[in-house]
Motif scaffolding. Structure first.
Motif, PDB file in Angstrom:
ATOM      1  N   LYS A   1       0.828  -1.204   0.000  1.00 33.63           N
ATOM      2  CA  LYS A   1       0.000   0.000   0.000  1.00 33.63           C
ATOM      3  C   LYS A   1       0.865   1.257   0.000  1.00 33.63           C
ATOM      4  O   LYS A   1       0.596   2.216  -0.740  1.00 33.63           O
ATOM      5  CB  LYS A   1      -0.918  -0.015   1.221  1.00 33.63           C
ATOM      6  CG  LYS A   1      -1.863   1.172   1.286  1.00 33.63           C
ATOM      7  CD  LYS A   1      -2.737   1.096   2.520  1.00 33.63           C
ATOM      8  CE  LYS A   1      -3.664   2.302   2.607  1.00 33.63           C
ATOM      9  NZ  LYS A   1      -4.504   2.261   3.830  1.00 33.63           N
ATOM     10  N   ALA A   2       1.931   1.241   0.851  1.00 34.79           N
ATOM     11  CA  ALA A   2       2.822   2.400   0.887  1.00 34.79           C
ATOM     12  C   ALA A   2       3.526   2.586  -0.453  1.00 34.79           C
ATOM     13  O   ALA A   2       3.640   3.709  -0.960  1.00 34.79           O
ATOM     14  CB  ALA A   2       3.846   2.229   2.009  1.00 34.79           C
ATOM     15  N   ALA A   3       3.981   1.471  -1.054  1.00 28.23           N
ATOM     16  CA  ALA A   3       4.638   1.561  -2.365  1.00 28.23           C
ATOM     17  C   ALA A   3       3.664   2.065  -3.422  1.00 28.23           C
ATOM     18  O   ALA A   3       4.020   2.888  -4.278  1.00 28.23           O
ATOM     19  CB  ALA A   3       5.197   0.196  -2.762  1.00 28.23           C
ATOM     20  N   TYR A   4       2.419   1.579  -3.356  1.00 25.99           N
ATOM     21  CA  TYR A   4       1.409   2.034  -4.322  1.00 25.99           C
ATOM     22  C   TYR A   4       1.133   3.522  -4.158  1.00 25.99           C
ATOM     23  O   TYR A   4       1.050   4.264  -5.154  1.00 25.99           O
ATOM     24  CB  TYR A   4       0.136   1.223  -4.133  1.00 25.99           C
ATOM     25  CG  TYR A   4      -1.039   1.744  -4.929  1.00 25.99           C
ATOM     26  CD1 TYR A   4      -1.110   1.548  -6.305  1.00 25.99           C
ATOM     27  CD2 TYR A   4      -2.073   2.437  -4.303  1.00 25.99           C
ATOM     28  CE1 TYR A   4      -2.173   2.032  -7.033  1.00 25.99           C
ATOM     29  CE2 TYR A   4      -3.140   2.923  -5.026  1.00 25.99           C
ATOM     30  CZ  TYR A   4      -3.192   2.713  -6.387  1.00 25.99           C
ATOM     31  OH  TYR A   4      -4.244   3.200  -7.114  1.00 25.99           O
ATOM     32  N   GLU A   5       0.991   3.955  -2.905  1.00 23.07           N
ATOM     33  CA  GLU A   5       0.744   5.380  -2.676  1.00 23.07           C
ATOM     34  C   GLU A   5       1.929   6.227  -3.133  1.00 23.07           C
ATOM     35  O   GLU A   5       1.752   7.306  -3.715  1.00 23.07           O
ATOM     36  CB  GLU A   5       0.454   5.616  -1.199  1.00 23.07           C
ATOM     37  CG  GLU A   5      -0.899   5.068  -0.743  1.00 23.07           C
ATOM     38  CD  GLU A   5      -1.136   5.271   0.730  1.00 23.07           C
ATOM     39  OE1 GLU A   5      -0.176   5.725   1.421  1.00 23.07           O
ATOM     40  OE2 GLU A   5      -2.252   4.981   1.207  1.00 23.07           O
ATOM     41  N   GLN A   6       3.152   5.734  -2.883  1.00 22.80           N
ATOM     42  CA  GLN A   6       4.331   6.469  -3.328  1.00 22.80           C
ATOM     43  C   GLN A   6       4.395   6.526  -4.852  1.00 22.80           C
ATOM     44  O   GLN A   6       4.665   7.583  -5.438  1.00 22.80           O
ATOM     45  CB  GLN A   6       5.589   5.807  -2.770  1.00 22.80           C
ATOM     46  CG  GLN A   6       6.874   6.564  -3.102  1.00 22.80           C
ATOM     47  CD  GLN A   6       8.076   5.913  -2.467  1.00 22.80           C
ATOM     48  OE1 GLN A   6       7.952   4.908  -1.776  1.00 22.80           O
ATOM     49  NE2 GLN A   6       9.238   6.487  -2.706  1.00 22.80           N
ATOM     50  N   GLU A   7       4.145   5.384  -5.501  1.00 24.09           N
ATOM     51  CA  GLU A   7       4.136   5.374  -6.966  1.00 24.09           C
ATOM     52  C   GLU A   7       3.041   6.269  -7.526  1.00 24.09           C
ATOM     53  O   GLU A   7       3.236   6.949  -8.537  1.00 24.09           O
ATOM     54  CB  GLU A   7       3.957   3.946  -7.474  1.00 24.09           C
ATOM     55  CG  GLU A   7       5.166   3.058  -7.242  1.00 24.09           C
ATOM     56  CD  GLU A   7       4.938   1.649  -7.744  1.00 24.09           C
ATOM     57  OE1 GLU A   7       3.818   1.385  -8.244  1.00 24.09           O
ATOM     58  OE2 GLU A   7       5.868   0.836  -7.652  1.00 24.09           O
TER      59      GLU A   7
END
Length: 199
Positions: free
Chosen positions: A103-109
């Motif tokens: 989720k954090a990676a998705y939000e960052q991307e």
């Protein structure tokens, strides 16, 4: 045969006292035996020690089976369930941490994609503005060049026309002086007079 004997016994009005006394003694013996507790054996006090002994033996065997067979199996089952639950909890924690990381990676991307989209749109606007400005300057330069060229042509045409007008004026003046006034004039004098008149 039984009926005959019974009828024979009933038929004796008085019989001997020995035959009638025997059933009475047997009845008294039965009453005495029941009074002494010879009925149901578990309730008979003389069987209590053996019953206690068998109870202790049965309890010991059951306790030994419970301790050596049943409890280890139950403990093994509980340990396996505990281990399985611990593994499931670890897997759930791992999956939750993986989900949080994803989720954090998705939000960052997503944030990076938005920033890239904004920068691309800004660059596209700036590039379009620069291209439009460049095209405007090019068109202005072309128009200025064409305007200068047209002005040069107009000046040349004007100079040519003025040159022809001067020549025509000199020719007309010379013709008028010859034909009307009958005066022969010099070309330099005529050109000076035309030039003075055009001023």
């Amino acid at each position: 045969m039984f009926v005959t004997q019974a009828y024979a016994q009933d038929g004796e009005p008085t019989g001997s006292h020995g035959a009638s006394a025997m059933p009475e003694e047997h009845h008294e013996g039965t009453i005495a035996a029941s009074e002494h507790g010879e009925g149901f054996p578990p309730f008979n006090p003389e069987f209590f020690p053996s019953q206690l002994l068998w109870l202790a033996i049965t309890f010991g065997v059951f306790y030994w089976l419970l301790k050596t067979v049943i409890m280890p199996r139950i403990g093994g089952i509980l340990e396996n369930r505990r281990d399985r639950i611990a593994l499931d909890l670890e897997a759930a924690d791992r999956m939750r941490s993986d989900a949080d990381e994803a989720k954090a990676a998705y939000e960052q991307e997503l944030a990076e994609a938005r920033n890239r989209a904004h920068s691309i749109a800004h660059e596209a606007r700036e590039s379009a503005r620069a291209d439009a400005e460049k095209e405007r300057k090019r068109l202005d330069a072309e128009l200025d060049a064409k305007l200068e060229e047209a002005q040069g042509r107009i000046a040349e045409v004007k100079r040519a026309a003025l040159g022809e007008v001067d020549q025509i004026a000199r020719d007309v003046t010379d013709s008028i002086l010859r034909q009307v006034a009958g005066i022969e004039a010099n070309q330099d004098e005529i050109a000076g007079a035309v030039e003075q008149a055009s001023r």
